[in-house]
Design a protein around this motif. Structure first.
Motif, PDB file in Angstrom:
ATOM      1  N   PHE B 142     113.044 148.164  38.872  1.00 15.18           N
ATOM      2  CA  PHE B 142     112.270 147.554  37.796  1.00 15.18           C
ATOM      3  C   PHE B 142     111.661 148.617  36.879  1.00 15.18           C
ATOM      4  O   PHE B 142     111.587 148.446  35.673  1.00 15.18           O
ATOM      5  N   LEU B 143     111.218 149.733  37.493  1.00 15.62           N
ATOM      6  CA  LEU B 143     110.612 150.789  36.686  1.00 15.62           C
ATOM      7  C   LEU B 143     111.654 151.463  35.807  1.00 15.62           C
ATOM      8  O   LEU B 143     111.351 151.928  34.711  1.00 15.62           O
ATOM      9  N   LEU B 144     112.902 151.518  36.292  1.00 14.56           N
ATOM     10  CA  LEU B 144     113.930 152.258  35.558  1.00 14.56           C
ATOM     11  C   LEU B 144     114.592 151.406  34.482  1.00 14.56           C
ATOM     12  O   LEU B 144     115.203 151.939  33.572  1.00 14.56           O
ATOM     13  N   VAL B 145     114.466 150.070  34.604  1.00 12.61           N
ATOM     14  CA  VAL B 145     115.088 149.205  33.606  1.00 12.61           C
ATOM     15  C   VAL B 145     114.390 149.411  32.255  1.00 12.61           C
ATOM     16  O   VAL B 145     113.190 149.309  32.151  1.00 12.61           O
ATOM     17  N   ARG B 146     115.176 149.763  31.252  1.00 12.98           N
ATOM     18  CA  ARG B 146     114.600 149.933  29.913  1.00 12.98           C
ATOM     19  C   ARG B 146     115.458 149.125  28.952  1.00 12.98           C
ATOM     20  O   ARG B 146     116.641 149.386  28.831  1.00 12.98           O
ATOM     21  N   GLY B 147     114.827 148.179  28.294  1.00 19.47           N
ATOM     22  CA  GLY B 147     115.585 147.420  27.299  1.00 19.47           C
ATOM     23  C   GLY B 147     116.787 146.738  27.928  1.00 19.47           C
ATOM     24  O   GLY B 147     116.660 146.027  28.909  1.00 19.47           O
ATOM     25  N   GLY B 148     117.958 146.958  27.364  1.00 23.24           N
ATOM     26  CA  GLY B 148     119.174 146.372  27.898  1.00 23.24           C
ATOM     27  C   GLY B 148     119.142 144.865  27.810  1.00 23.24           C
ATOM     28  O   GLY B 148     119.711 144.184  28.653  1.00 23.24           O
ATOM     29  N   GLY B 149     118.396 144.324  26.831  1.00 24.85           N
ATOM     30  CA  GLY B 149     118.341 142.884  26.655  1.00 24.85           C
ATOM     31  C   GLY B 149     117.382 142.198  27.602  1.00 24.85           C
ATOM     32  O   GLY B 149     117.241 140.988  27.564  1.00 24.85           O
ATOM     33  N   VAL B 150     116.735 142.975  28.492  1.00 24.58           N
ATOM     34  CA  VAL B 150     115.811 142.342  29.427  1.00 24.58           C
ATOM     35  C   VAL B 150     114.422 142.297  28.801  1.00 24.58           C
ATOM     36  O   VAL B 150     113.928 143.293  28.273  1.00 24.58           O
ATOM     37  N   ASP B 151     113.842 141.148  28.867  1.00 24.98           N
ATOM     38  CA  ASP B 151     112.533 140.930  28.276  1.00 24.98           C
ATOM     39  C   ASP B 151     111.472 141.788  28.976  1.00 24.98           C
ATOM     40  O   ASP B 151     111.461 141.908  30.188  1.00 24.98           O
ATOM     41  N   GLY B 152     110.587 142.400  28.179  1.00 25.12           N
ATOM     42  CA  GLY B 152     109.512 143.198  28.750  1.00 25.12           C
ATOM     43  C   GLY B 152     108.634 142.399  29.691  1.00 25.12           C
ATOM     44  O   GLY B 152     108.180 142.900  30.716  1.00 25.12           O
ATOM     45  N   LEU B 153     108.449 141.141  29.342  1.00 23.24           N
ATOM     46  CA  LEU B 153     107.584 140.284  30.151  1.00 23.24           C
ATOM     47  C   LEU B 153     108.189 140.056  31.542  1.00 23.24           C
ATOM     48  O   LEU B 153     107.483 140.024  32.550  1.00 23.24           O
ATOM     49  N   ILE B 154     109.529 139.925  31.555  1.00 23.75           N
ATOM     50  CA  ILE B 154     110.201 139.728  32.846  1.00 23.75           C
ATOM     51  C   ILE B 154     110.037 140.963  33.719  1.00 23.75           C
ATOM     52  O   ILE B 154     109.736 140.876  34.908  1.00 23.75           O
ATOM     53  N   ILE B 155     110.208 142.146  33.070  1.00 24.10           N
ATOM     54  CA  ILE B 155     110.048 143.393  33.825  1.00 24.10           C
ATOM     55  C   ILE B 155     108.634 143.466  34.386  1.00 24.10           C
ATOM     56  O   ILE B 155     108.420 143.810  35.551  1.00 24.10           O
ATOM     57  N   LEU B 156     107.658 143.111  33.535  1.00 22.06           N
ATOM     58  CA  LEU B 156     106.259 143.186  33.961  1.00 22.06           C
ATOM     59  C   LEU B 156     105.999 142.262  35.142  1.00 22.06           C
ATOM     60  O   LEU B 156     105.405 142.675  36.145  1.00 22.06           O
ATOM     61  N   SER B 157     106.481 141.019  35.043  1.00 17.16           N
ATOM     62  CA  SER B 157     106.208 140.090  36.145  1.00 17.16           C
ATOM     63  C   SER B 157     106.946 140.537  37.406  1.00 17.16           C
ATOM     64  O   SER B 157     106.425 140.405  38.515  1.00 17.16           O
ATOM     65  N   GLY B 158     108.127 141.124  37.218  1.00 22.87           N
ATOM     66  CA  GLY B 158     108.842 141.673  38.365  1.00 22.87           C
ATOM     67  C   GLY B 158     108.053 142.772  39.028  1.00 22.87           C
ATOM     68  O   GLY B 158     107.939 142.833  40.254  1.00 22.87           O
ATOM     69  N   LEU B 159     107.460 143.628  38.197  1.00 23.78           N
ATOM     70  CA  LEU B 159     106.664 144.736  38.744  1.00 23.78           C
ATOM     71  C   LEU B 159     105.461 144.217  39.517  1.00 23.78           C
ATOM     72  O   LEU B 159     105.133 144.707  40.593  1.00 23.78           O
ATOM     73  N   ILE B 160     104.789 143.209  38.936  1.00 20.61           N
ATOM     74  CA  ILE B 160     103.612 142.657  39.612  1.00 20.61           C
ATOM     75  C   ILE B 160     104.014 142.078  40.963  1.00 20.61           C
ATOM     76  O   ILE B 160     103.359 142.307  41.980  1.00 20.61           O
ATOM     77  N   TRP B 161     105.147 141.373  40.958  1.00 21.41           N
ATOM     78  CA  TRP B 161     105.636 140.778  42.198  1.00 21.41           C
ATOM     79  C   TRP B 161     105.927 141.868  43.226  1.00 21.41           C
ATOM     80  O   TRP B 161     105.596 141.747  44.397  1.00 21.41           O
ATOM     81  N   CYS B 162     106.540 142.965  42.753  1.00 20.29           N
ATOM     82  CA  CYS B 162     106.863 144.066  43.652  1.00 20.29           C
ATOM     83  C   CYS B 162     105.607 144.718  44.227  1.00 20.29           C
ATOM     84  O   CYS B 162     105.606 145.186  45.362  1.00 20.29           O
ATOM     85  N   CYS B 163     104.527 144.740  43.413  1.00 20.87           N
ATOM     86  CA  CYS B 163     103.301 145.380  43.856  1.00 20.87           C
ATOM     87  C   CYS B 163     102.773 144.739  45.132  1.00 20.87           C
ATOM     88  O   CYS B 163     102.149 145.393  45.963  1.00 20.87           O
TER      89      CYS B 163
END
Lengths: 332, 302
Positions: B142-163
């Motif tokens: 999740f930390l390494l995913v940059r752009g690539g059509g993936v929404d920033g919000l999705i990355i953020l919620s993924g990170l929170i879930w991972c935490c």
């Protein structure tokens, strides 16, 4: 206070040499395994361990030398882990795994495995129906970098060619890549089960949906049978492995949500060890699937042989895992 | 005595001690690893893995160039397998050995153990390390995913879930990570210790003549603090503690008397006195626990 030494001092000087010997033996075992000790040394460990344990007990009752007690506690714990540790060698362990533990784990998780198969079938049917209705759905199920041109806009001739002509340069590299990639996905499906099964269920459905979407693309153009051969030569093994990985994840999530009579933490621990046993088998199955996909599919061009291999693998795995047999059940 | 100052010298906090009764009936009082030690051990291991991966990549790339790209296929397979095994087998292989510890854990004196005291099994080790997939590799992805059509919000919620998984060990008493929970293991600290020389031997050789009343000034708790100060205290701390003890017992220092000699001698005398009491069944807990007098509630332990 010059004069005769304290009782605790004499106690220590009389036994110090034995403790040092135990310390030395345990250190060798920890560093390079039990093979690095001679037979005499190996046999002396339990005796020295019990002597040290008795010293610890006496020291706690009579000595106020804090350093000594801390040393003995640490020494006894290290020796304990060796004396009462696992005895089996790696070969023993592997033999037992293939003979009994892996099939037993698969049989114990049969309900979860059925659930995983059903979810995949559900995904496949839904995706098939959706793509047949509106071909734009195809893009929702199959990422474009994976499709490689195999999408609704492709010609039938091209689609046909993808089933037979993709002889690549590095077949074995491709096989290895597939194995490592799929093994990682399976491990994720297992680990995600911890979140109350939900992400694992999602992964199962998505996995089924990809198969369904592919069929919806090929079947209307009369390529359904051929796609089946192309897909199932390795797919029976791979889908089997994915279903088992999903089952392992479900078992953990289920134990976490519904621990039953035991404490939640114990239920999860028991489920985890059982599911891990199955996961080890899953990784092995995926390496077989990787070989079939990377090498077998490219080298074998006949649909019938492809189907024969698919059927052979599927029945082979089923017979191996579920054939009734006597033996101890899996346990922690 | 300087208890506040020496507190940090006492090695183990009682909150992390767990009971493990051996078949011989003796409690080993295992000490759990704390979160800092676990994190440090993991960082050491991660550094080794990344280092090995970089080294393997360089070796493979150099041999690729050296052989003019001919065995490219073999090298590519080799690299994929090296990556796969480093990622998945590193922890498992090391924890299956008799030491049950990766190099990082070994460096900190940690090892994996079964929570119920039974032998650590291969399936438990496999389970605890397969869970790293969601504890380490998924958050890293999740930390390494940059752009690539993936929404920033999705990355953020993924990170929170991972935490939730990353910080899981901080929210339970036994510092279990999700893998430990699933495998029924925990990580204990059993460092390889060197047996330091007995202080009473050094103290017994000097010639100090304490009176009985002077020796009776302290209890076991003060003795252990004194031991810590003599073994690990800095020079100013030794001087401070020596000064306070002299004042308490009314001892006038001789002209050539060193603080360290004084403390060692007093330690030997005090330990001799307390141990002989112990043999008669009385453990004097601390200086307030007056023998024969009105004892503190709960002051006398059996």
């Amino acid at each position: 206070m010059a004069g005769q030494p304290l009782k605790s001092q004499r106690f220590r000087t009389e036994r110090e040499a034995d403790w040092a010997r135990l310390d030395d033996h345990v250190r060798k075992v920890e560093r390079s395994g039990p093979g690095s000790l001679s037979d005499a040394e190996l046999l002396s460990i339990p005796v020295l361990y019990r002597a040290a344990l008795s010293s610890l007990s006496v020291a706690r009752a009579t000595s106020l030398d804090h350093e000594l007690i801390a040393y003995l506690e640490s020494l006894c714990a290290r020796a304990y882990f060796f004396v009462y540790g696992s005895r089996s060698t790696l070969a023993d362990r592997a033999g037992r795994f293939f003979r009994a533990d892996w099939p037993a784990a698969a049989r114990a998780l049969w309900r979860e495995t059925m659930a995983a198969w059903l979810l995949m079938a559900l995904g496949a049917i839904v995706a098939y129906a959706l793509v047949r209705q509106d071909s734009d759905w195809f893009y929702a199920f199959i990422p474009s970098q994976m499709a490689g041109g195999r999408d609704p806009s492709a010609t039938t001739a091209f689609l046909h060619s993808t089933l037979y002509d993709d002889r690549r340069q590095g077949l074995s590299v491709f096989a290895t890549f597939l194995f490592t990639h799929n093994a990682q996905i399976a491990l994720i499906a297992f680990a995600l089960g911890f979140a109350f099964c939900i992400p694992t269920a999602f992964l199962m459905i998505v996995n089924g949906a990809m198969v369904g979407a592919m069929f919806a693309l090929y079947a209307p153009r009369g390529l359904g049978w051929r796609l089946g051969g192309w897909l199932f030569i390795h797919g029976t093994t791979e889908l089997y492995a994915v279903a088992l990985a999903g089952a392992a994840g479900f078992r953990i999530g289920w134990a976490l949500a519904f621990p039953g009579a035991s404490a939640r933490i114990d239920a999860v621990g028991k489920a985890g060890r059982q599911a891990a046993m199955l996961m080890f088998g899953v990784v092995l199955m995926l390496s077989v699937a990787g070989l079939l996909e990377g090498l077998g599919r490219q080298l074998i061009q006949s649909d019938l042989i492809r189907y024969a291999i698919a059927g052979f693998m599927a029945s082979g795995w089923t017979a191996y895992l579920y054939w009734p047999r006597r033996g101890p059940s899996v346990g922690g | 005595m300087a208890e506040a100052a020496t507190d940090r010298l006492t090695p183990e906090k009682p909150g992390r001690v767990r009971t493990l009764v051996t078949p011989e009936g003796i409690d080993l009082r295992l000490v759990l690893a704390d979160a800092g030690q676990r994190a440090t051990a993991f960082l050491i291991d991660a550094a080794i893995i990344v280092g090995a991966l970089v080294a393997a990549t360089i070796v493979i790339a150099v041999s690729f160039l050296a052989f003019k790209g001919k065995p490219g296929e073999v090298l590519a397979i080799l690299w994929l397998l090296v990556f796969f095994f480093l990622r998945n087998a590193y922890f498992i292989a090391f924890e299956l050995r008799p030491g049950a510890a990766t190099p990082g854990k070994r460096a900190l004196g940690l090892r994996v153990a079964s929570r119920d005291g039974r032998p650590l099994t291969a399936d438990a080790i496999f389970a605890r390390n397969a869970m790293r997939e969601i504890e380490v590799y998924l958050p890293a992805t999740f930390l390494l995913v940059r752009g690539g059509g993936v929404d920033g919000l999705i990355i953020l919620s993924g990170l929170i879930w991972c935490c939730v998984f990353v910080f899981f060990p901080l929210f339970n008493r036994d510092r279990l990570r999700v893998g430990d929970l699933v495998a029924g293991t925990w990580v204990v600290r059993v460092p390889v210790r060197r047996l330091l020389p007995d202080l009473a031997a050094a103290g017994g050789r000097t010639t100090f003549a304490f009176t009985s009343a002077q020796i009776d000034a302290y209890g076991v708790k003060e003795l252990h603090v004194l031991e810590d100060v003599i073994r690990r205290g800095s020079a100013p701390m030794v001087a401070e503690v020596a000064m306070r003890i002299r004042r308490k017992i009314g001892w006038t220092a001789g002209a050539t008397e060193s603080d360290w000699d004084f403390l060692s001698a007093y330690y030997a005398a005090l330990r001799g006195r307390l141990e002989s009491r112990l043999l008669f069944g009385h453990r004097r807990v601390d200086k307030y626990d007056i023998p024969g007098g009105a004892s503190r509630p709960g002051g006398i332990s059996p």
